[in-house]
Write a protein that holds these residues in place. Sequence first.
Motif, short mmCIF file in Angstrom:
data_model
loop_
_atom_site.label_atom_id
_atom_site.label_comp_id
_atom_site.label_asym_id
_atom_site.label_seq_id
_atom_site.Cartn_x
_atom_site.Cartn_y
_atom_site.Cartn_z
N GLY A 121 0.71 -1.23 -0.11
CA GLY A 121 -0.18 0.12 0.41
C GLY A 121 1.05 1.42 -0.16
N VAL A 122 2.12 1.09 0.21
CA VAL A 122 2.90 2.34 0.43
C VAL A 122 3.72 2.10 -0.93
CG1 VAL A 122 4.90 3.65 1.26
CG2 VAL A 122 3.64 2.61 2.76
N LEU A 123 4.00 3.61 -1.49
CA LEU A 123 5.24 3.66 -2.90
C LEU A 123 6.62 3.47 -2.57
CD1 LEU A 123 3.04 6.57 -5.22
CD2 LEU A 123 3.34 3.69 -5.09
N VAL A 124 7.35 2.53 -2.95
CA VAL A 124 8.51 2.37 -2.51
C VAL A 124 9.68 2.91 -3.44
CG1 VAL A 124 8.41 1.19 -0.69
CG2 VAL A 124 9.11 -0.20 -2.91
N ALA A 125 10.52 3.26 -3.43
CA ALA A 125 11.49 3.23 -4.87
C ALA A 125 11.63 2.44 -5.28
CB ALA A 125 12.64 3.74 -4.11
N ALA A 126 12.01 2.11 -6.58
CA ALA A 126 12.28 0.93 -7.73
C ALA A 126 12.82 2.04 -8.73
CB ALA A 126 10.84 1.14 -8.21
N ARG A 127 13.72 1.27 -9.16
CA ARG A 127 14.89 1.58 -10.56
C ARG A 127 14.22 0.87 -12.10
NH1 ARG A 127 18.58 5.03 -9.92
NH2 ARG A 127 18.82 4.04 -11.95
N PRO A 128 13.93 2.20 -12.98
CA PRO A 128 13.65 1.07 -14.39
C PRO A 128 14.02 0.03 -14.83
CG PRO A 128 14.98 3.82 -14.63
CD PRO A 128 14.87 3.05 -13.30
N ALA A 129 13.62 -0.63 -15.25
CA ALA A 129 14.33 -1.69 -16.22
C ALA A 129 14.97 -2.73 -15.23
CB ALA A 129 14.99 -1.46 -17.15
N GLU A 130 14.66 -2.62 -13.90
CA GLU A 130 15.38 -3.04 -12.98
C GLU A 130 14.42 -5.14 -13.06
OE1 GLU A 130 14.08 -2.19 -8.74
OE2 GLU A 130 12.09 -2.94 -8.89
N THR A 131 13.89 -5.55 -13.89
CA THR A 131 12.73 -6.59 -13.30
C THR A 131 12.23 -6.85 -14.96
OG1 THR A 131 10.71 -6.07 -12.35
CG2 THR A 131 12.58 -7.09 -11.65
N GLU A 132 11.92 -7.84 -15.41
CA GLU A 132 11.45 -7.97 -17.43
C GLU A 132 10.68 -9.10 -16.80
OE1 GLU A 132 14.22 -9.51 -19.43
OE2 GLU A 132 15.35 -7.72 -19.68
N LEU A 133 9.07 -8.18 -18.10
CA LEU A 133 8.34 -9.56 -17.87
C LEU A 133 7.64 -9.99 -19.50
CD1 LEU A 133 5.40 -10.42 -16.69
CD2 LEU A 133 4.13 -7.93 -16.74
N GLU A 134 7.67 -11.08 -19.12
CA GLU A 134 6.74 -11.69 -21.01
C GLU A 134 5.20 -11.17 -20.70
OE1 GLU A 134 8.63 -14.93 -22.80
OE2 GLU A 134 10.70 -13.79 -22.75
N PHE A 135 4.73 -11.46 -21.44
CA PHE A 135 2.57 -11.30 -21.96
C PHE A 135 2.69 -11.01 -22.49
CE2 PHE A 135 3.94 -6.77 -22.30
CZ PHE A 135 2.94 -6.22 -22.94
N GLN A 136 1.33 -11.39 -22.82
CA GLN A 136 0.30 -11.56 -24.49
C GLN A 136 -0.63 -11.17 -24.48
OE1 GLN A 136 1.06 -15.57 -25.57
NE2 GLN A 136 -0.74 -15.59 -26.75
N VAL A 137 -0.71 -10.32 -25.73
CA VAL A 137 -2.45 -10.10 -25.30
C VAL A 137 -3.26 -10.23 -27.43
CG1 VAL A 137 -3.58 -7.52 -26.00
CG2 VAL A 137 -1.88 -8.26 -24.31
N ALA A 138 -3.70 -11.08 -27.49
CA ALA A 138 -4.34 -11.76 -28.55
C ALA A 138 -3.64 -12.52 -29.45
CB ALA A 138 -4.76 -10.30 -29.49
N GLY A 139 -2.90 -13.44 -29.18
CA GLY A 139 -2.40 -13.78 -29.78
C GLY A 139 -0.76 -12.96 -29.92
N ARG A 140 -0.17 -11.60 -29.28
CA ARG A 140 0.74 -10.87 -29.71
C ARG A 140 1.82 -11.31 -28.40
NH1 ARG A 140 2.08 -5.56 -32.50
NH2 ARG A 140 3.84 -5.17 -32.47
#
Length: 201
Positions: A44-63
């Motif tokens: 529930g709290v906004l904590v500091a995070a680095r840009p691009a610190e993690t990655e995520l693969e996802f899919q929408v409509a087969g792409r």
Amino acid sequence: LAKKKLPDANELVIALATDGGVSRGTLKGMLSHIDHPGHRRVGGVLVAARPAETELEFQVAGRRFRAVYDPWLGDLFTAGVSTGIANISTYSVFPGLAVAMMKGRLLWLRDLILNHLMPLLPEGSSARQLRDGRTYVVAIASNGRTQERVALIGPEAYRFTALCLREITRAVLGGKWSPGFQTPALYGRELLEGMEGVKWD
């Protein structure tokens, strides 16, 4: 919508990708702070995070897409208000050069673009990009045991924004509003139903 499908969700991941152009103003704003920390919502709290610190693969409509952590999205705040979910992460798809800059590399190129090349770049999206561009969005809610997913394809991002503002304005002028601060989630799925270019996955 994802929270409605899983009312006891305690974690939400939002990811997006876009096809289309980028305005000079958007690019300048992004590059100027591209390696600066932003936030992640934890407990529930906004904590500091680095840009691009993690990655995520996802899919929408087969792409399929590969996104990196985007710590600057307003959804970190608005989704917290809309859903009450305590843990929220936001991901976006960026070009490889931008990801390198987010990780603190190639900053000389960032400076070159900002200081010398910016006036040479297009002022904004072309008519063709506005017409043919697409936005891909997925929201995944989880409670530690199960997940629920909501995904859609929308029009090009700048156009999508304008269409959403149009529909919200229509709703407000039609008497559908509530006093105080609100997020677009106030209008639920109805906001996007029938909007040109929106397809649910």
